[in-house]
Write a protein that holds these residues in place. Structure first.
Motif, short mmCIF file in Angstrom:
data_model
loop_
_atom_site.label_atom_id
_atom_site.label_comp_id
_atom_site.label_asym_id
_atom_site.label_seq_id
_atom_site.Cartn_x
_atom_site.Cartn_y
_atom_site.Cartn_z
N SER A 45 33.02 70.06 22.92
CA SER A 45 33.02 70.89 21.83
C SER A 45 34.29 71.69 21.94
N ALA A 46 34.63 72.19 20.82
CA ALA A 46 35.87 73.16 20.84
C ALA A 46 35.92 74.16 21.85
N GLU A 48 34.18 74.04 24.68
CA GLU A 48 34.44 73.75 26.15
C GLU A 48 35.85 73.51 26.43
N GLU A 49 36.57 72.98 25.42
CA GLU A 49 37.83 72.78 25.38
C GLU A 49 38.58 74.02 25.62
N ARG A 277 28.70 75.08 27.94
CA ARG A 277 27.69 74.24 27.69
C ARG A 277 26.51 74.81 27.44
N ARG A 280 24.44 75.70 24.26
CA ARG A 280 23.58 74.98 23.48
C ARG A 280 22.56 74.23 24.16
N GLU A 284 19.26 71.93 22.44
CA GLU A 284 19.17 70.80 22.64
C GLU A 284 17.82 70.36 23.42
#
Length: 435
Positions: A45-46, A48-49, A277, A280, A284
């Motif tokens: 995801s953005a 994490e980047e 991470r 989420r 999940e």
């Protein structure tokens, strides 16, 4: 009646499915049930980047130079309800750290299940301890607690149950048994992020709890691991052991070391990725749980399909794997390998899971080598195979079918397609067995 209503009715009733005779399977020239791939894993995801780029630019990349690892340990300990967390290089190193800090030494025995990833036994062999396998309960795919006590001997130092697939072993049975026999209990929770036993998180019930963040895991950073520990003494020893003997908060060149250790440290990059991470993870997990319950409700109506059963005390499964047993007799004798091939042709990826770990030749060769011959009586090593027969596990390994956790992250219609494919295969199983 519309086509959609007819399809739902077909999926809800195995007898109706047999009477309706669904379209030919893809292997016999029929249309595929599913033409699109299931969601990829892992997906970045953005956030994490951004976390990785910030770590890159910081110039602080290893434990001791930055703060991401310490922040992750604090956050994961809080999430799991544990006093202490130590981040490690991977799940295997988490197991090795735990075995060391809990005093498993050369010449000891460690009890474990045969239905698990090879890392569980490799960690035991690295200690020059003897692995002793307890047969599997085929209903739950977990270590059969009813057969565990007979595996103990005067050499037993630890028991290492595995919360396989994200579900929990029967901790109400295993914990008192370990205490009664004076053995440490190490939870291999590498597949069980957020799983619970009577409301308590996996990894917090025994003396140590081990997790993996390898790429396939529900919480992933490519590689990575963690150990949950309950006491200040154990966490200090664990810090020292995983940091070349240097202890908590120390790095680089030091004049003194407290114990002999190794380098099992997590990097700042992995910790930054895990922190992002984690945001989420709960969402999940909820999707997996809902889809697993729905899928089980449908699959259990199909003769010959037996979804994994959870122990009553398992108040939450992580559903890292969705597993069921396949009975070829209910599919006109269709071999499991052909069933898996037919599922793949329908666009449903599945595998047969583990092979019997206790029968691996490398274990027998390892325990017959010189170090083990020095540590154990020859008779004990020569009789090891007879002592470690696991017939229920052998049968399970020939019947199991797995779906990976990413398959449970899609919409409910994905679960309908899985059941539709299985129903189609069963209706034409005789033809598939003959081709």
């Amino acid at each position: 009646m519309s086509a959609d209503i007819t399809r739902r009715h077909l999926l809800a009733s195995a007898p109706a499915a047999a009477a309706f005779k669904p379209a030919k399977p893809a292997l016999l020239g029929g249309p595929k049930t599913r033409t699109s791939a299931f969601g990829a894993w892992p997906v970045g995801s953005a956030g994490e980047e951004r976390a990785l780029v910030e770590t890159l630019r910081s110039g602080k990349w290893f434990r001791g130079s930055g703060r991401a690892v310490a922040r992750f340990e604090e956050a994961y300990a809080k999430l799991m309800g544990s006093p202490f967390c130590l981040a490690t290089a991977n799940g295997t190193s988490a197991l090795i750290v735990s075995l060391n800090v809990l005093g498993v030494e050369p010449g000891d025995e460690v009890i474990l299940p045969p239905y698990t990833f090879v890392a569980t036994v490799n960690a035991v062999l690295r200690q020059y301890a003897l692995p002793v396998f307890v047969d599997t309960d085929p209903e739950t795919f977990q270590m059969d607690h009813r057969k565990a006590e007979s595996a103990f001997s005067e050499r037993t130092r630890a028991m290492m149950p595995v919360h396989l697939g994200g579900a929990m072993c029967d901790m109400d049975a295993l914990l008192p048994l370990a205490r009664k026999r004076g053995a440490a209990l190490i939870e291999d929770a590498c597949q069980a992020h957020l799983a619970e036993w009577k409301g308590k998180k996996a990894g917090t019930l025994g003396d140590a709890g081990c997790f993996s963040f390898q790429e396939s895991k529900n919480l992933a950073s490519g590689e990575g691991g963690a150990v949950l520990l309950a006491t200040e003494e154990l966490i200090e020893r664990a810090h020292a052991f995983h940091n070349n003997g240097g202890g908590r908060g120390r790095s680089g060149i030091m004049a003194e070391y407290s114990i002999a250790g190794a380098n099992y440290r997590l990097t700042e990059f992995q910790a930054a990725l895990l922190l992002a991470r984690m945001e989420r993870l709960e969402k999940e997990a909820k999707i997996r749980s809902e889809n697993a319950a729905y899928l089980s409700g449908l699959l259990k109506k199909i003769p010959g399909i037996r979804p994994v059963k959870l122990h009553g005390g398992c108040t939450r499964s992580a559903w890292h794997l969705y597993m069921f047993r396949y009975d070829a007799a209910a599919f006109s004798g269709l071999a499991r390998s052909r069933f898996l091939e037919a599922l793949k042709a329908e666009g449903i990826p599945a595998s047969g899971g583990y092979t019997p770990l206790n029968r691996q030749g490398f274990i027998r060769r390892t325990i017959q080598a010189r170090p083990y011959r020095k540590l154990f009586p020859a008779k004990a090593l020569d009789e090891w195979m007879d002592r470690n027969q696991c017939p229920a596990n052998d049968k399970l390994c020939s019947e199991a079918v797995w779906f990976t956790q990413n398959i449970l992250l899609g919409p409910r219609s994905d679960m309908d397609q899985i059941v539709e494919a299985v129903t189609k295969i069963q209706a034409h199983a005789g033809d598939l067995a003959r081709t």
